[in-house]
Structure formats: C-alpha cells, structure tokens
Design a protein around this motif. Structure first.
Motif, short mmCIF file in Angstrom:
data_model
loop_
_atom_site.label_atom_id
_atom_site.label_comp_id
_atom_site.label_asym_id
_atom_site.label_seq_id
_atom_site.Cartn_x
_atom_site.Cartn_y
_atom_site.Cartn_z
N GLU A 145 0.67 -1.16 -0.01
CA GLU A 145 0.15 0.08 0.15
C GLU A 145 0.71 1.19 0.31
N LEU A 146 2.37 1.07 0.27
CA LEU A 146 3.02 2.28 0.31
C LEU A 146 3.42 2.55 -1.09
N THR A 147 3.48 1.61 -1.93
CA THR A 147 4.14 1.78 -3.51
C THR A 147 3.01 1.37 -4.46
N PRO A 148 1.99 1.69 -4.54
CA PRO A 148 0.94 1.07 -5.50
C PRO A 148 1.13 1.79 -6.93
N LYS A 149 1.59 3.09 -7.09
CA LYS A 149 1.54 3.61 -8.17
C LYS A 149 2.43 3.17 -9.40
N ALA A 150 3.63 2.85 -9.00
CA ALA A 150 4.69 2.20 -10.07
C ALA A 150 4.44 0.87 -10.42
N VAL A 151 3.87 0.15 -9.65
CA VAL A 151 3.32 -1.18 -9.91
C VAL A 151 2.12 -1.08 -10.83
N SER A 152 1.25 -0.39 -10.45
CA SER A 152 0.03 -0.06 -11.20
C SER A 152 0.09 0.25 -12.73
N ALA A 153 1.02 1.29 -12.78
CA ALA A 153 1.39 1.71 -14.04
C ALA A 153 2.13 0.87 -15.03
N ALA A 154 2.94 -0.10 -14.31
CA ALA A 154 3.77 -0.97 -15.16
C ALA A 154 2.67 -2.23 -15.68
N VAL A 155 1.70 -2.55 -14.73
CA VAL A 155 0.96 -3.73 -14.95
C VAL A 155 -0.06 -3.02 -16.21
N ALA A 156 -0.51 -1.72 -15.89
CA ALA A 156 -1.48 -1.09 -17.28
C ALA A 156 -0.59 -1.19 -18.44
N GLY A 157 0.48 -1.25 -18.52
CA GLY A 157 1.39 -1.59 -19.77
C GLY A 157 1.19 -2.66 -20.38
N TRP A 158 0.77 -3.77 -19.90
CA TRP A 158 0.48 -5.03 -20.42
C TRP A 158 -0.77 -4.72 -21.19
N ALA A 159 -1.64 -4.17 -20.67
CA ALA A 159 -3.19 -3.91 -21.32
C ALA A 159 -2.78 -2.80 -22.62
N GLU A 160 -1.82 -2.09 -22.36
CA GLU A 160 -1.60 -0.96 -23.34
C GLU A 160 -1.05 -1.77 -24.80
N ILE A 161 -0.34 -2.88 -24.66
CA ILE A 161 0.16 -3.59 -25.81
C ILE A 161 -0.86 -4.21 -26.44
N GLY A 162 -2.14 -4.40 -25.97
CA GLY A 162 -2.98 -5.29 -26.42
C GLY A 162 -2.73 -6.73 -26.05
N VAL A 166 -4.42 -10.89 -18.81
CA VAL A 166 -4.38 -12.28 -17.81
C VAL A 166 -3.23 -11.63 -16.76
N LEU A 167 -3.09 -10.18 -16.75
CA LEU A 167 -2.34 -9.72 -15.77
C LEU A 167 -3.05 -8.54 -15.36
N ASP A 168 -3.27 -8.51 -14.06
CA ASP A 168 -4.01 -7.42 -13.30
C ASP A 168 -3.59 -7.21 -12.01
N VAL A 169 -3.69 -6.02 -11.29
CA VAL A 169 -3.30 -5.44 -10.03
C VAL A 169 -4.55 -5.23 -9.29
N VAL A 170 -4.52 -5.67 -7.90
CA VAL A 170 -5.39 -4.99 -6.86
C VAL A 170 -4.16 -4.32 -5.84
N CYS A 171 -4.90 -3.12 -5.42
CA CYS A 171 -3.99 -2.22 -4.49
C CYS A 171 -4.86 -2.17 -2.95
N GLY A 172 -4.16 -2.01 -2.06
CA GLY A 172 -4.66 -1.72 -0.75
C GLY A 172 -3.54 -2.33 0.38
#
Length: 467
Positions: A145-162, A166-172
C-alpha cells in the motif's frame, strides 16, 4: 481505497475465465507478448523510474536498476520456457512399463497471486509475474500500500500493448492481500516472517502451494587473506544500498583479527563519505526508522561504539564492539547499519554466522578460492557470495531460496517457469487385449502367472528368479 473481498473476487474470477485461452497459446506466442511488454518497459522506463523515486525515495541510480533487471528476466525465461515446458517421455523403468506410452505434460496453475513489499516494487512484482505468465498462468499482483503507483502503471502497460488480459493488479493493505490468498491457486509472497507465516497457514487451509521469501540477517565473513579494500567497498554497498532496506542487506560482519583494524578504518571512512540524496535515499517506510533507532540505542546501551552515526539516528551507522546479546545482531534491522565483530578465526566466524534464525544469503571474502568455498559450504544460508555482494540476485540461472525463517521454496533459477506448473502424467496402453493379466476375474492360474512374471522381472539371482 482498499478493495473489498468481493472486488478482489471479481478480478480473480475474470482472470480465471481468460486463463484457459492464454494457456492454449503456443509457448512461442506467450513469449512474443512478453517481448512486446519488454519493449514497452524500455519505452516507459523514465516514467516508471520517476514513480519509483517519488514513492520509495530511492536515488536515481538505484531506481534505474529495476527495469533492466526485469528485462533480463524476460529475455532469460523466454529463451528457456520452450525447453522447460516441453512434453517429456521418460524411459520405461522395466518390462511391464514398455507396454505403456508414458507422457509428462506441464499444466499451469490457473491464477497466481504475487504479493510484494515496498522496497523493490517493480522488480519483485514482475520478477515473479514474468515466469508465471510464460508458464500459462494468469497473474494478479498485490503491491504494498506504500508503493502502488509504479506497479499499477507497469501492469497497465500489459493492457496498453493489447496483450490478453491475464495480468491485473489490486491495491490496498493487508485485507487486499488476504482476499488474494483466499482466491488464487498459488501464492508467491515477499515480505516479513510474521506475514509469511500467516500466508502459509492460509494456504495450508486451502491446500494450495505457496512460495515465501522472508526476512534476512545476512552475515559477511572477512578472512585474514581477503582483499580488504574490496571487502570494505562491498560491505558498505551491501549494508547501505536502498537505505539498507533489502532482505539481503549485509547486517553483520565478522572480521578475522589480523585485518580487523584495517577493515574498520576503511569502512568508517567510506560510510562517512556517503552523500545524502545521491548515494543514499530515504526510508520508504517511516516505521523502519524507529526499528533502526531501537537497535542502535540498544547496542550503545550494552557497550557498543558508534564509529559513524547521524544526528537524527536514521542515517548510515557503523557499530563496533557488538555481540549477539544485542538486537542489531539478532533481529532484522532493515536500515543502514553495519555492525562489525572481531573474531579469532574462520571457525568462530562460521559459528556466529550460523547463530541466527535467518538463512537467506551470506558473503565470504578471501583471496584463496578453495578456502572461501570451504567456508561457504559451512554457512547455513540459501546463497553465499564469494568476494562479491548481491551477486546471486543477478545470476538468473540460480535459485533464490531462504533457509530457516527466511523462506519456503525458491524464486527464479532455471526452474522459475516450471514452478508455476503441475506435472500431469498421461499413460496409454500400447497393446490392448480384451483383458489384462491383473484384471478380473482372479483365478489360481492367473495368480501363479503373476507371481512368476513378477519374480522374473524384479528378483535378482538365479535361485530367487526360478526357485
């Protein structure tokens, strides 16, 4: 905002529904998606590193290590995956097995949960996600929960390449982690011993596998024939890198008496010269400051000497005159402290190094390779670096395994991809008579024939085979 258990359930259910199609892809196709993701990571390196620096307080040089590390893992595991995951046909063990076609296939766990801490948010999250994806798993990452932004941005890249989703993130906080453990089929966790124990219990209740990389109290041994300057440089970097917030940080040093004074003199000068903001970042988790202060104050109250210490008590610290009655020598500090102990010989050094409930990794310095390896073989730790520090982390073919309270299972290594698979045995009859010798109905003649055949095949010596 912490997601509810229901929202985590929805994320995992969506991943589970998409995983069979991902598993059905040829390994080469999965590797191609990882290659595209690797290129995306390079293209977005500066942005991701800026998020890392903002969230963790790392110096720029240290933040710059995480993306290249992940890229190397993608390249290495993608090369190996086709061979590691290939179907295997073992040789028959005997005559009866020759009548069967034997096949071993690797079937991935459907959904893998990767739960990671705040000290290396991207490196630890993707280092485990990459081989799991290559294996054919879907992956949900739960960062600190102290470092969610960098990981969320990196995981979002998987969707960006189409890529297939099968890769997602949950924060908390820990509640999100508990929900992940309650839903996935395999848990990969990096963090504290206390949380690791709770995850192991929860996994055992569900009868699912887990791999845990937990705390460390890594020892360095400096023998009397060591290159003292290199050893001192390694000790300072090994203790202070990432502000000491590494499970493999050098947290205690045992130095043979003949080179103790020279080693301490060099270490003291090098630590005193470290530059805040350039060489040294800040604590990511403020709670660790109090842990470090408590350990240092305890040592000083018991007779230790601070050769280097900042006014605030949260900066690089070198301690001499320490022993195993002090917290700084027995509990994980996870901060920039370097306690140094004078020892009589290598035997005392090994004994003290092993006098710990942790066993993650260790370091030995000696100009005699054979002597150093002999000492390394006596240290109770999952990895030992000789004349180096952290080297095992960057040798991707080697497993990272914690002994004792430092972990369960392995991370990385040549089996990193197959770890996320279950072996499935498929057996087919080569010849298909209407009835096998062992099938019903049982008769005295069949029993006698089975007895004779089993003796001919299994016994050794003429008397036992034919008697």
């Amino acid at each position: 905002m912490t997601p509810t258990a229901e929202s985590v359930t929805r994320v995992v259910a969506a991943l589970r529904s998409r995983q069979p199609e991902w598993e059905a892809l040829p390994i080469s196709a999965r590797a191609r998606w990882l290659s595209r993701y690797r290129d995306w990571l390079w293209d977005n390196q500066s942005r991701l590193e800026a998020l890392l620096i903002a969230e963790t307080g790392k110096p720029a040089v240290e933040a710059g290590l995480e993306i290249p590390y992940i890229v190397q893992a993608i390249n290495y595991h993608s090369r190996r995956a086709p061979r590691v995951l290939a179907d295997r046909r073992p040789r028959p063990h005997g005559v009866l097995a020759m009548t069967k076609r034997q096949l071993i296939v690797q079937r991935p766990y459907s959904v893998v949960g990767v739960i990671t801490p705040w000290n290396f948010p991207l490196g630890l999250s993707l280092l485990d996600a990459v081989p799991a994806l290559l294996a054919g798993c879907a992956v949900v990452v739960k960062p600190s929960e102290l470092t969610p932004k960098a990981v969320s941005a990196a995981v979002a890249g998987w969707a960006e390449i189409g890529a297939p989703q099968v890769l997602d993130v949950v924060c908390g906080d820990g509640r999100a982690g508990n929900a992940v453990v309650a839903q996935v089929d395999f848990v990969q966790f990096t963090g504290s011993v206390r949380t690791g124990r709770a995850i192991a219990r929860a996994a055992a209740d569900r009868l699912i596998p887990c791999a845990l990389e937990l705390g460390g109290k890594d020892a360095m041994i400096v023998l009397d024939d060591a290159d003292v300057t290199r050893a001192a440089n390694a000790a300072v970097w090994g203790a202070m890198a990432n502000c000491g917030q590494m499970c493999v940080s050098v947290e205690r040093v045992y130095v043979e008496s003949a080179v103790y004074d020279e080693f301490v003199s060099q270490v003291t000068a090098k630590v005193a010269a470290l530059r805040p903001g350039i060489d040294m970042g800040r604590f990511t988790n403020p709670a660790q400051i109090e842990v470090m202060r408590r350990h240092v104050d305890d040592a000083l109250s018991r007779g230790a000497t601070a050769l280097v210490r900042s006014h605030g008590g949260d900066g690089p610290t070198v301690l001499a005159g320490v022993d195993h009655h002090m917290l700084c020598m027995t509990e994980e500090t996870f901060g920039p402290t370097l306690p140094v102990v004078r020892v009589r010989d290598e035997h005392e050094a090994v004994r003290l190094a092993n006098e710990s409930r942790y066993g993650l990794s260790a370091v030995v310095f000696s100009r005699d390779r054979h002597r150093a390896e002999g000492v390394a073989r006596r240290i109770d730790a999952g990895a030992v670096n000789i004349n180096d520090v952290f080297a095992n982390l960057f040798t991707l073919a080697l497993p990272q395994a914690g002994w004792k309270e430092s972990g369960l299972g392995t991370r990385g290594g040549s089996e990193a991809v197959s770890k996320f698979c279950r072996p499935q045995a498929i057996v087919a009859a080569r010849v298909t008579p209407a009835r096998e010798l062992t099938w019903y109905p049982y008769t005295p003649l069949r029993g006698a024939a089975m007895r004779r055949v089993s003796r001919l095949i299994g016994a050794r010596g003429f008397r036992r085979r034919f008697g």
